[in-house]
Design a protein around this motif. Structure first.
Motif, mmCIF file in Angstrom:
data_model
loop_
_atom_site.group_PDB
_atom_site.id
_atom_site.type_symbol
_atom_site.label_atom_id
_atom_site.label_comp_id
_atom_site.label_asym_id
_atom_site.label_seq_id
_atom_site.Cartn_x
_atom_site.Cartn_y
_atom_site.Cartn_z
ATOM 1 N N ASN A 93 0.830 -1.211 0.000
ATOM 2 C CA ASN A 93 0.000 0.000 0.000
ATOM 3 C C ASN A 93 0.861 1.255 0.000
ATOM 4 O OD1 ASN A 93 -2.476 -1.315 -0.009
ATOM 5 N ND2 ASN A 93 -2.568 -1.437 2.213
ATOM 6 N N GLU A 94 1.929 1.262 0.799
ATOM 7 C CA GLU A 94 2.802 2.429 0.811
ATOM 8 C C GLU A 94 3.553 2.555 -0.512
ATOM 9 O OE1 GLU A 94 5.428 4.587 4.100
ATOM 10 O OE2 GLU A 94 6.413 2.757 3.390
ATOM 11 N N GLN A 97 1.110 4.141 -2.784
ATOM 12 C CA GLN A 97 0.932 5.541 -2.406
ATOM 13 C C GLN A 97 2.090 6.388 -2.925
ATOM 14 O OE1 GLN A 97 1.577 6.796 1.784
ATOM 15 N NE2 GLN A 97 -0.500 7.620 1.679
ATOM 16 N N GLN A 98 3.302 5.900 -2.798
ATOM 17 C CA GLN A 98 4.460 6.637 -3.296
ATOM 18 C C GLN A 98 4.418 6.770 -4.820
ATOM 19 O OE1 GLN A 98 7.561 4.282 -1.529
ATOM 20 N NE2 GLN A 98 7.583 5.476 0.363
ATOM 21 N N GLN A 101 2.064 9.516 -5.438
ATOM 22 C CA GLN A 101 2.672 10.793 -5.067
ATOM 23 C C GLN A 101 3.638 11.279 -6.144
ATOM 24 O OE1 GLN A 101 4.224 9.442 -1.259
ATOM 25 N NE2 GLN A 101 2.908 10.882 -0.166
ATOM 26 N N LEU A 123 -6.280 5.484 -1.948
ATOM 27 C CA LEU A 123 -4.943 6.043 -2.174
ATOM 28 C C LEU A 123 -5.011 7.190 -3.176
ATOM 29 C CD1 LEU A 123 -2.874 2.746 -2.331
ATOM 30 C CD2 LEU A 123 -2.736 4.491 -0.551
ATOM 31 N N GLY A 126 -6.345 10.182 -1.345
ATOM 32 C CA GLY A 126 -5.360 10.710 -0.426
ATOM 33 C C GLY A 126 -4.255 11.495 -1.101
ATOM 34 N N THR A 127 -4.024 11.235 -2.369
ATOM 35 C CA THR A 127 -2.981 11.956 -3.112
ATOM 36 C C THR A 127 -3.556 12.981 -4.082
ATOM 37 O OG1 THR A 127 -2.929 10.193 -4.795
ATOM 38 C CG2 THR A 127 -1.364 10.021 -2.959
#
Length: 369
Positions: A93-94, A97-98, A101, A123, A126-127
Motif C-alpha cells: 500500500n505504501e 501511495q508513493q 505521489q 490512495l 489521499g494523493t
C-alpha cells in the motif's frame, strides 16, 4: 466533542470511510487473505536473531537505501533484476501511495477496473488523484479489448492492473497488460500481491519489464511469505522509477528491524514458500466444494475464492460469524469471499456453510481441533 464534519477536511475526503475489514477475535479468520499457516519455527528463530543483532545499532538511523534488502529481493525475483530495479516500503500500500505521489496528484487520473482492490481509490483520494473505475467483462475477467477501450476513452495518467484481481481472484493475461502499456503514455502498475499462488510456471508481468520503462510490478511479502504483520511491500521497475520514488519517500522509511526481518525471511525462501502448494490445494478444494454446495465460485489464481449465488450475503456472513468463522462481504451483490486457510480451517468453513441449509450438503474433511 468535535466531529469529523467540524474539521476543515479536504473536500475530496469528505464522505469517505477508512479502509478496513472487521478485526474480530474468532477461531477461524478467513477474511483478509492472510497466510494462516504461520512461519516455521526454525525460520522464526533466525528472524529473531537478525532483529536482535539489529537492535544493537537501533540508536542509529537505518540504511536509507535498504541496500541489502533490495539485493535480497532482486535475487528472489530473478529475471535479471538487480537492486537498482527494486523499491520497497511498509507494505505494498505504501509502495502504491508513493507511486501516486510521484506520478499522480491534482489534475491527474488513475484508471482501475472495478470491482478491484478498494485501497486503490482511497490512495487516489489521499494523493489528490482522480480515480476512474472502468468495467470488466463477464465473470470479472478483463480482456485486452475492454481494457484498452477504457484507456482510449479516458486517457489516464496511470493504470492500476490487479493480477490476480482482488477481490475476485481472476487472473490477468500478459496480453492484456502489454496491450494496456502500448495504449497509454502513462504509468502502468501491475499489482501482483498474490502472484505466488498462481499456477506453477505461470508467467509474471516481470517478464514484460525489459524495454518498458513505464511498467511497474508491485509485490508483497504479506501473503505467500506469511509476513503480513511485518509490512513489507516492494516493486520492480526501471531504475529511473526508483529514482522518482526517492523524491517522495519519507527519510529512513524502512526501519532497521523491518529490514533485518525481511532479509532473514528471504534467506529462507524455500521454507517460507513451502506452504504455497497446500494453500493452492485448499483454494481448489473451496472452488470444487462450493460448487457442490450450489454456489458459483469464480476461477481463482490467488489464495482466496469469491463465490456467488449467496441469497443473503449479510445474513450468511453473520451466521458464519456466530459459528466463529469470519469471511468477507466485499459489497458485490450475491457474493462473499473466503480465504483459503489450512485444511482444518477450510473444513470448518465448508461444514458450517453447508449447515446453513441454503444449498445442498458437502461431505466435510477433518474438523478444526
Amino acid at each position: 466533542m468535535t466531529s469529523l464534519n467540524d474539521l476543515p477536511l479536504r473536500d475530496n475526503l469528505r464522505g469517505l470511510t477508512p479502509y478496513g475489514a472487521p478485526q474480530l477475535h474468532v477461531a477461524v479468520a478467513l477474511n483478509v487473505n492472510e497466510n494462516t499457516h504461520g512461519i516455521p519455527d526454525a525460520v522464526a528463530r533466525d528472524i529473531v536473531a537478525a532483529m536482535t543483532e539489529a537492535i544493537r545499532t537501533i540508536n542509529r538511523y537505518p540504511d536509507r537505501e535498504f541496500t541489502e534488502l533490495r539485493e535480497s529481493l532482486a535475487r528472489y525475483l530473478g529475471h535479471g533484476l538487480t537492486r537498482e530495479n527494486i523499491w520497497a516500503a511498509n507494505g505494498s500500500n505504501e509502495v502504491l501511495q508513493q507511486v501516486l505521489q510521484a506520478f499522480g496528484g491534482p489534475g491527474r487520473s488513475v484508471l482501475g477496473f472495478a470491482p478491484t482492490y478498494s485501497m486503490y481509490s482511497l490512495l487516489a483520494s489521499g494523493t489528490g488523484t482522480r480515480w476512474i473505475a472502468g468495467t470488466r467483462d463477464a465473470d470479472f475477467e478483463l480482456t485486452p479489448a475492454t481494457a484498452t477501450g477504457w484507456v482510449d476513452t479516458v486517457s489516464p495518467d496511470l493504470v492500476f492492473l490487479c493480477s490476480p484481481n482482488n477481490p475476485t481472484g481472476t487472473p490477468l493475461s500478459l496480453d492484456t497488460i502489454a496491450a494496456v502499456y502500448d495504449a497509454t503514455d502513462g504509468v502502468v502498475v501491475v499489482d501482483e500481491a498474490y502472484a505466488e499462488f498462481g499456477p506453477s510456471g505461470a508467467p509474471s508481468a516481470l517478464t514484460l519489464l525489459p524495454g518498458r520503462e513505464r511498467l511497474l510490478v508491485s509485490r508483497t511479502m504479506s501473503k505467500a511469505f506469511a509476513f503480513a504483520g511485518a509490512r513489507v511491500g516492494y516493486l520492480a521497475a526501471d531504475p529511473a522509477v526508483t529514482d522518482a520514488l526517492r523524491l517522495v519517500r519519507l527519510p529512513y522509511h524502512l526501519s532497521a528491524l523491518t529490514q533485518a526481518a525481511a532479509i532473514a525471511a528471504l534467506a529462507h525462501t524455500a521454507e517460507m514458500l513451502a506452504m504455497v502448494d497446500d494453500i493452492r490445494g485448499q483454494r481448489d478444494r473451496l472452488v470444487a466444494e462450493l460448487a457442490v454446495l450450489g454456489y458459483s465460485p469464480l476461477r481463482s489464481a490467488s489464495n482466496f475464492v469469491l463465490f456467488g449465488g449467496v441469497d443473503d450475503p449479510r445474513g450468511t456472513f453473520e451466521a458464519l460469524l456466530a459459528e466463529g468463522i469470519l469471511v468477507r462481504d466485499v459489497g458485490i451483490p450475491g457474493h462473499l469471499r473466503v480465504t483459503a486457510g489450512t485444511e482444518a480451517e477450510t473444513s470448518v468453513f465448508l461444514t458450517a456453510l453447508a449447515g446453513l441449509g441454503q444449498h445442498s450438503v458437502v461431505q466435510p474433511n477433518k474438523l478444526l481441533e
